[in-house]
Enzyme design. Structure first.
Site, short mmCIF file in Angstrom:
data_model
loop_
_atom_site.label_atom_id
_atom_site.label_comp_id
_atom_site.label_asym_id
_atom_site.label_seq_id
_atom_site.Cartn_x
_atom_site.Cartn_y
_atom_site.Cartn_z
N CYS A 2 0.82 -1.17 0.10
CA CYS A 2 0.13 0.07 -0.07
C CYS A 2 0.77 1.12 -0.03
CB CYS A 2 -1.02 0.15 1.26
SG CYS A 2 -2.07 -1.18 1.42
N ARG A 27 3.09 0.20 -5.31
CA ARG A 27 3.13 -0.32 -4.05
C ARG A 27 1.89 -1.38 -3.81
NH1 ARG A 27 6.62 1.41 -0.42
NH2 ARG A 27 5.31 0.78 1.39
N TRP A 75 -2.61 -2.48 -1.65
CA TRP A 75 -2.54 -3.84 -1.85
C TRP A 75 -3.16 -4.75 -0.96
CZ3 TRP A 75 0.05 -8.04 0.12
CH2 TRP A 75 0.43 -9.24 -0.76
N ASN A 101 -0.79 1.86 5.97
CA ASN A 101 -0.15 0.72 5.42
C ASN A 101 0.62 -0.15 6.34
OD1 ASN A 101 1.72 -0.95 3.73
ND2 ASN A 101 3.36 0.66 3.92
N GLY A 102 0.20 -1.43 6.24
CA GLY A 102 0.57 -2.50 7.30
C GLY A 102 -0.60 -3.43 7.47
N GLU A 487 16.85 -16.42 -11.64
CA GLU A 487 16.44 -15.03 -11.96
C GLU A 487 15.67 -14.61 -13.25
OE1 GLU A 487 15.82 -12.69 -10.34
OE2 GLU A 487 15.75 -10.97 -11.36
N LYS A 491 11.78 -13.79 -13.62
CA LYS A 491 11.59 -12.38 -14.57
C LYS A 491 10.47 -12.78 -15.39
CE LYS A 491 12.78 -9.97 -12.78
NZ LYS A 491 13.57 -9.43 -11.45
N GLU A 494 6.99 -13.65 -13.56
CA GLU A 494 6.36 -12.59 -12.98
C GLU A 494 5.53 -11.36 -13.70
OE1 GLU A 494 8.48 -10.23 -10.17
OE2 GLU A 494 10.49 -10.43 -11.61
N HIS A 510 17.78 -35.63 -12.79
CA HIS A 510 17.41 -36.18 -11.65
C HIS A 510 15.66 -35.77 -11.47
CE1 HIS A 510 21.14 -37.29 -10.23
NE2 HIS A 510 21.45 -35.99 -10.37
N LYS A 610 5.52 -3.78 -5.50
CA LYS A 610 6.84 -3.39 -5.51
C LYS A 610 7.69 -3.77 -4.08
CE LYS A 610 10.68 -1.98 -7.35
NZ LYS A 610 11.33 -3.02 -7.98
C1 F6R Z 1 11.01 -9.75 -8.49
C2 F6R Z 1 11.20 -8.79 -7.34
C3 F6R Z 1 10.99 -9.23 -6.05
C4 F6R Z 1 12.09 -8.54 -4.95
C5 F6R Z 1 11.76 -9.08 -3.49
C6 F6R Z 1 12.41 -8.57 -2.49
O1 F6R Z 1 11.53 -9.09 -9.61
O2 F6R Z 1 11.47 -7.70 -7.56
O3 F6R Z 1 11.32 -10.66 -5.95
O4 F6R Z 1 13.20 -8.87 -5.30
O5 F6R Z 1 10.34 -8.66 -3.30
O6 F6R Z 1 12.46 -7.09 -2.56
P1 F6R Z 1 13.31 -6.29 -2.04
O7 F6R Z 1 14.84 -6.49 -2.79
O8 F6R Z 1 13.08 -4.64 -1.97
O9 F6R Z 1 13.74 -6.71 -0.44
#
Ligand code: F6R
Length: 615
Positions: A2, A27, A75, A101-102, A487, A491, A494, A510, A610
């Site tokens: 949020c 957010r 969110w 937020n929380g 990774e 990407k 997501e 395996h 985010k």
């Molecule tokens: C994926 C992504 C998330 C963040 C994760 C940790 O693209 O952005 O997997 O890496 O939520 O976030 P931070 O780095 O802000 O602790």
């Protein structure tokens, strides 16, 4: 999760709130809402879904509100995404509003006791208990600030809140516990927000609120107090160097693409001033630890989530080879509930773009309780993780707005390599020749990436047409590129919603090899100079003989790789230590282009936010 924004001052309040919310939408975007004061009463306007829906409703709001207001982008945690669960939330009489937020952990109990006293609730949210608790305290005759303080004393959980009251209409109250909140200081106007980019169009002077603090915000000033005893807190404002344009898309179709293209600069910014190009020596005074303390370490424990966790896995390969220190890499969500073995000779490295990820933060706190020292790698100045670590190596990647992390990741890899060079010199595990070689390789990376993006982006765009309809992908790598396979898969899944898995290539036989058929694209990372190259080629052959569709990334001019692959992306020859950075970028572009072809919202993928500030 949020985002919250608040304003008090002479400007038309609604445009300020909307601009702030636009910058906080990363957010969460399940719903959005604002509360303003017009004709002596509070108007709350809310809409389900993205901010644009709220903007449409506000286009037909014709009152002239006074210069105070709050906004929120949600969110969902408690209560489904719905207009009635959108913030701001009010008290019974709608004279008071709160954005939050929380998570309020004891809200069931609080709600039941408030309902028993006659309070009527309109939403399913945990947040709604806050305005009702404040209302209770106001009816006892307390001032707004005292009522907020007393209400929050009953609350368990995390919060960043903004509050205003129609009967005391010249002030906002803000408070925080375990959720981010920053105050923006203007001339004759002041702001509150969850994150700095929301403030940048109006001010670069900010005050960070700490856990357990509240603020009274008027046009003239922001006063900070401790929540537990209302004692005043003196704090110097911080000047933010980012300008508003840095947080804009700069002509790119999406923030994510802009941020992919910014990587050469972000990496340069992260090592500039720290790495001596002549000697390869690194200076990182921010980490605080003395050479003696660095020598006395017996273990490193990296704590992170998601993409930052993948950076941590790369860190393990780097530290173990070049510093000869054992490294554990732990997911924040696991570590925080585990019986771990660490002590004062363990260095904990929390890695986080946002510096607010709840699981990473909780793990850091537990590790510190066990006596470990902590040096964070983080992108957001003044964020909670940085404030709770002994020192921080900031990745100078600039604001990352796209939900999928790109430039923050490669900047984290850069920061880890700097730390490895630094520790390697102090602990005597890296010769001067080796240090100079690695430094030279890192110095070259920004230029290599610039060329690589320019050369490969059109090819990747072209190839994405062939891959957009695939339902599954496998990503294979070995050794230091195994985390990059993870990774690359993250990407893709997501932002394009295609199922993708990253595997250590040697693990194929395996189990996962059973998945291979002509429909399965297999992205293989196979640089020619890695010591596991031959092994990688054998793994590719195994896939090929089962009719798998091989899409490889390898070294320019590698004829063997061309022979065994359907498609090859040719990357510049690079040293092992920097190869994770070089091999990441084409995978980001691949995920981006496939997602765009599929019509996905790449900057705000469904169900994601985010900054994950809840568990
Ligand atoms: C994926 C992504 C998330 C963040 C994760 C940790 O693209 O952005 O997997 O890496 O939520 O976030 P931070 O780095 O802000 O602790």
């Amino acid at each position: 999760m949020c985002g919250i924004i608040g304003y008090v001052g002479p400007r038309p309040v609604i445009p300020v709130l909307l601009e702030g919310l636009r910058r906080l939408e990363y957010r969460g975007y399940d719903s959005a809402g604002v509360a303003v004061l017009a004709e002596g009463q509070i108007d709350v306007i809310r809409a389900l879904g993205k901010l644009i829906n709220l903007e449409e409703i506000l286009a037909s709001y014709h009152k002239k509100p006074e210069g105070i207001g709050l906004g929120h982008t949600r969110w969902a945690t408690h209560g489904e995404p719905a207009e009635r669960n959108a913030h701001p939330h009010g008290d019974c009489k709608q004279e008071l509003v709160v954005v939050h937020n929380g998570i309020i952990e004891n809200y069931h109990h609080l709600r039941a006791s408030l309902e028993a006293k006659g309070h009527k609730f309109r939403s399913q949210t945990d947040t709604e208990v806050i305005p009702h608790l404040i209302e209770e305290e106001l009816t006892k005759g307390h001032s707004l600030e005292e009522a907020v303080r007393r209400a929050l004393a009953q609350v368990e959980g995390s919060y960043a809140i903004g509050v205003f009251w129609a009967k005391d209409p010249k002030k906002l109250i803000a408070a925080r516990n375990q959720s981010p909140l920053v105050l923006g200081l203007g001339e004759g106007e002041n702001f509150l927000a969850s994150d700095i980019p929301a403030l940048l169009p109006w001010t670069r002077k900010v005050l960070f609120l700490e856990d357990g603090e509240m603020a009274i915000i008027t046009c003239e000033e922001c006063k900070i107090f401790k929540l537990h005893d209302a004692s005043p807190v003196e704090r110097e404002p911080v000047e933010i160097k980012w300008d508003a344009a840095m947080a804009e898309k700069a002509g790119f179709k999406h923030f994510m693409l802009k941020e992919i293209y910014e990587q050469p600069q972000a990496i340069l910014n992260t090592f500039r001033g720290r790495l001596d190009p002549e000697t390869g020596q690194v200076k990182i005074p921010e980490i605080i630890l003395s050479p003696e303390e660095i020598k006395s370490l017996n273990k490193i424990c990296i704590l992170a989530c998601g993409t930052s966790y993948h950076a941590g896995l790369v860190g393990k390969y780097l530290f173990e080879r070049l510093v000869r220190l054992p490294v554990e890499v732990e997911l924040g969500s696991e570590f925080r509930y585990r019986d771990f073995l660490i002590d004062e000779n363990t260095l904990v490295i929390p890695i986080s773009q946002s510096g607010e990820t709840a699981d990473t933060l909780a793990s850091l706190r537990r590790a510190r309780e066990a006596g470990a020292r902590a040096v964070a790698i983080c992108n957001v100045l003044g964020s909670t993780i940085t404030r709770e670590s002994d020192g921080t190596i900031y990745t100078h990647a600039g604001p990352e707005i796209g939900v999928a992390s790109t430039k923050a990741f490669t900047s984290q890899l850069t920061a880890l390599l700097l730390l490895v060079l630094y520790f390697g010199e102090i602990r005597g595990t890296l010769s001067e020749k080796e240090r100079k070689r690695i430094a030279k390789a890192l110095l070259k990376v920004p230029y290599q990436l610039e060329k690589l993006i320019e050369k490969l982006h059109p090819d990747i765009k072209e190839l994405s047409y062939q891959y957009q309809k695939k339902r599954h992908f496998l990503y294979l790598g070995r050794n230091i590129l195994f985390p990059i396979a993870l990774e690359g898969a993250l990407k893709l899944k997501e932002i394009s919603y295609i199922h993708a898995e990253g595997y250590a290539a040697g693990e194929m036989k395996h189990g996962p090899i059973a998945l291979i058929d002509e429909e399965m694209p297999v992205v293989a990372l196979a640089p020619q100079n890695h010591h596991v190259y031959e092994k990688m080629i054998s793994n590719i052959e195994e896939v090929r003989s089962r009719k798998g569709n091989i899409f490889s990334l390898g070294t320019e001019g590698d004829g063997t790789l061309k022979r065994v692959s359907q498609h090859v992306l040719e990357l510049p020859a690079c040293d092992w230590e920097v190869s994770p950075i070089i091999y990441t970028v084409p995978l980001q572009l691949l995920a981006y282009e496939v997602a765009v072809r599929r019509g996905c919202d790449v900057d705000q993928p469904r169900n994601l936010a985010k900054s994950v500030t809840v568990e």
